[in-house]
Write a protein that holds these residues in place. Sequence first.
Motif, short mmCIF file in Angstrom:
data_model
loop_
_atom_site.label_atom_id
_atom_site.label_comp_id
_atom_site.label_asym_id
_atom_site.label_seq_id
_atom_site.Cartn_x
_atom_site.Cartn_y
_atom_site.Cartn_z
N GLU A 1 0.83 -1.21 0.00
CA GLU A 1 0.00 0.00 0.00
C GLU A 1 0.87 1.26 0.00
O GLU A 1 0.58 2.22 -0.72
CB GLU A 1 -0.92 0.00 1.22
CG GLU A 1 -1.84 1.22 1.26
CD GLU A 1 -2.79 1.20 2.43
OE1 GLU A 1 -3.76 1.97 2.43
OE2 GLU A 1 -2.55 0.41 3.39
N TYR B 1 -7.62 -1.21 -3.06
CA TYR B 1 -8.71 -0.84 -2.15
C TYR B 1 -10.00 -1.59 -2.47
O TYR B 1 -10.79 -1.89 -1.57
CB TYR B 1 -8.94 0.67 -2.20
CG TYR B 1 -7.86 1.45 -1.49
CD1 TYR B 1 -7.50 1.14 -0.18
CD2 TYR B 1 -7.17 2.48 -2.14
CE1 TYR B 1 -6.49 1.84 0.47
CE2 TYR B 1 -6.17 3.18 -1.48
CZ TYR B 1 -5.83 2.85 -0.18
OH TYR B 1 -4.84 3.53 0.47
N ALA B 2 -10.21 -1.91 -3.75
CA ALA B 2 -11.39 -2.69 -4.11
C ALA B 2 -11.34 -4.06 -3.45
O ALA B 2 -12.35 -4.57 -2.93
CB ALA B 2 -11.49 -2.84 -5.63
N GLU B 3 -10.16 -4.65 -3.44
CA GLU B 3 -10.00 -5.97 -2.81
C GLU B 3 -10.12 -5.90 -1.30
O GLU B 3 -10.47 -6.87 -0.64
CB GLU B 3 -8.65 -6.56 -3.22
CG GLU B 3 -8.61 -6.95 -4.70
CD GLU B 3 -7.22 -7.30 -5.16
OE1 GLU B 3 -6.30 -7.31 -4.33
OE2 GLU B 3 -7.05 -7.55 -6.36
N ALA B 4 -9.82 -4.73 -0.75
CA ALA B 4 -9.95 -4.54 0.69
C ALA B 4 -11.37 -4.15 1.09
O ALA B 4 -11.64 -3.91 2.26
CB ALA B 4 -8.97 -3.46 1.16
N GLY B 5 -12.27 -4.07 0.10
CA GLY B 5 -13.64 -3.72 0.39
C GLY B 5 -13.88 -2.23 0.56
O GLY B 5 -14.92 -1.82 1.07
N ARG B 6 -12.93 -1.40 0.13
CA ARG B 6 -13.06 0.05 0.26
C ARG B 6 -13.44 0.66 -1.08
O ARG B 6 -12.64 1.29 -1.76
CB ARG B 6 -11.76 0.66 0.79
CG ARG B 6 -11.40 0.25 2.20
CD ARG B 6 -12.50 0.55 3.21
NE ARG B 6 -12.94 1.94 3.20
CZ ARG B 6 -12.44 2.87 4.00
NH1 ARG B 6 -11.50 2.56 4.88
NH2 ARG B 6 -12.89 4.11 3.94
N ALA B 7 -14.69 0.47 -1.45
CA ALA B 7 -15.17 1.01 -2.73
C ALA B 7 -15.09 2.53 -2.75
O ALA B 7 -14.90 3.13 -3.80
CB ALA B 7 -16.60 0.55 -2.99
N ASP B 8 -15.24 3.15 -1.57
CA ASP B 8 -15.19 4.61 -1.51
C ASP B 8 -13.81 5.14 -1.87
O ASP B 8 -13.68 6.28 -2.35
CB ASP B 8 -15.59 5.10 -0.11
CG ASP B 8 -14.77 4.45 1.00
OD1 ASP B 8 -14.29 3.31 0.81
OD2 ASP B 8 -14.61 5.08 2.06
N PHE B 9 -12.76 4.36 -1.65
CA PHE B 9 -11.41 4.74 -2.05
C PHE B 9 -11.14 4.32 -3.50
O PHE B 9 -10.46 5.02 -4.24
CB PHE B 9 -10.37 4.08 -1.15
CG PHE B 9 -10.27 4.68 0.22
CD1 PHE B 9 -11.11 5.70 0.63
CD2 PHE B 9 -9.33 4.19 1.12
CE1 PHE B 9 -11.02 6.24 1.90
CE2 PHE B 9 -9.22 4.73 2.40
CZ PHE B 9 -10.08 5.76 2.79
N ALA B 10 -11.66 3.15 -3.88
CA ALA B 10 -11.34 2.58 -5.18
C ALA B 10 -11.98 3.34 -6.33
O ALA B 10 -11.35 3.59 -7.37
CB ALA B 10 -11.77 1.11 -5.23
#
Length: 409
Positions: free
Chosen positions: A183, A258-267
């Motif tokens: 990251e 971030y998409a893989e981490a479940g952070r769609a708001d960042f991705a």
Amino acid sequence: MILLRRTKLENRGVQNRCYSQETPESSTSPSRSSLRSLFNVLLVAGLGATAYGMYGLYEMMTLWPTQLRTDLRSGLKARDKGDFELSAKFLQRAWEKSKTLPIEVFKDEPYLKTSGIAVLLASVLSADGKRERAYDIYLESLEQLQQAGLEQELSGPEKLRAIAISYKLGEMAAELQRREDEERHLVWAVEAVLKSVFRLGEQSEGSEHAEHVNHVFETARSQPRDPDTRTMLSELSLPEWATKTDIASPLEALGAFYAEAGRADFAMPLYLQAISVLVPPSPEDSTDDERCRGAQLMANLSELIIRNQSKPTKEILQQAEAWALKGLQITMKAKEKPLNVNPTCELAFAVALFNVAALRRMAGDNAEAKRLFAMSLKQSKSIGLQTGIEHAEQALKELGASANLPSAT
């Protein structure tokens, strides 16, 4: 039904890129690895001597400082013979010597040249299976560039080299299971792109940002380059500059992280920024390859919008389908050029067809879904995309349709 998205690239050929319906938790390889070939090209353009031929390459080392010529020549010869251990020995010595020389001896864009030695050494170490050592060399080179950037203004190509190395470190950190380092390096690469290309923090209108980004690319490609710099880079098989894809790649990679981490708001913002580079508004233009990579990102964005939505609302479906359709339109336009088959576009076309079909099915339009699934199956078969074949066949089976549906033609 979950939409297809790019998840990994096992090898450098486009035909080996695969898409899957795995959830982030079940993925075994980060989706940003699909960018591996792009940044390997940016860092080291292949293992062969491409610019002058073997004899010319070894004989034209005279432009390098005399203290480095013998080791560089010997390292390249050993590399091209497949003796990576011996090659690394010579190149390591050249890299260590380069750090003791006055930077002035490298003339124009000196850090582009010194980092080129490090990149070449790291690529040889990687080819020899010494990933940890290669990682350390890349890191040392990045730190050299970062320190130089604090003391002076680096040239555009030098800044891009730092971005490329930071991206490469993020990729390698993922392979070495160093999640925090992964990251950190990807964030640095994206921040550098935003500061260098998008002028992050400056108060200006969006159109002015777009004009500046386009100016960066055009200036980089057309600016006069010192002949010695061109020759020295060619001797190491290193490129001079990069394309819009190289700028968008760190944005996509961090978005995937971030998409893989479940952070769609960042991705999502990262995907959107990458798309804006690859598929700029008119009158700016992009190559077919750049636009089709943008179409692939639109597929990722569409998948992200619909992800974890067991019963998506009409509004969510419309948002996801708008991006999927835009990606499909881009790939269809690229395919109108029959004499210029683009592997990236061929792959993006198969995925776009599948995603639009899946969204049509979610909307209850099974007839159109069958037609598009059949077209996706045909396209996947034509390019040997096994994952696409399996998903399309399964979808058609679930809809009670034949995998040889005539509407695919």
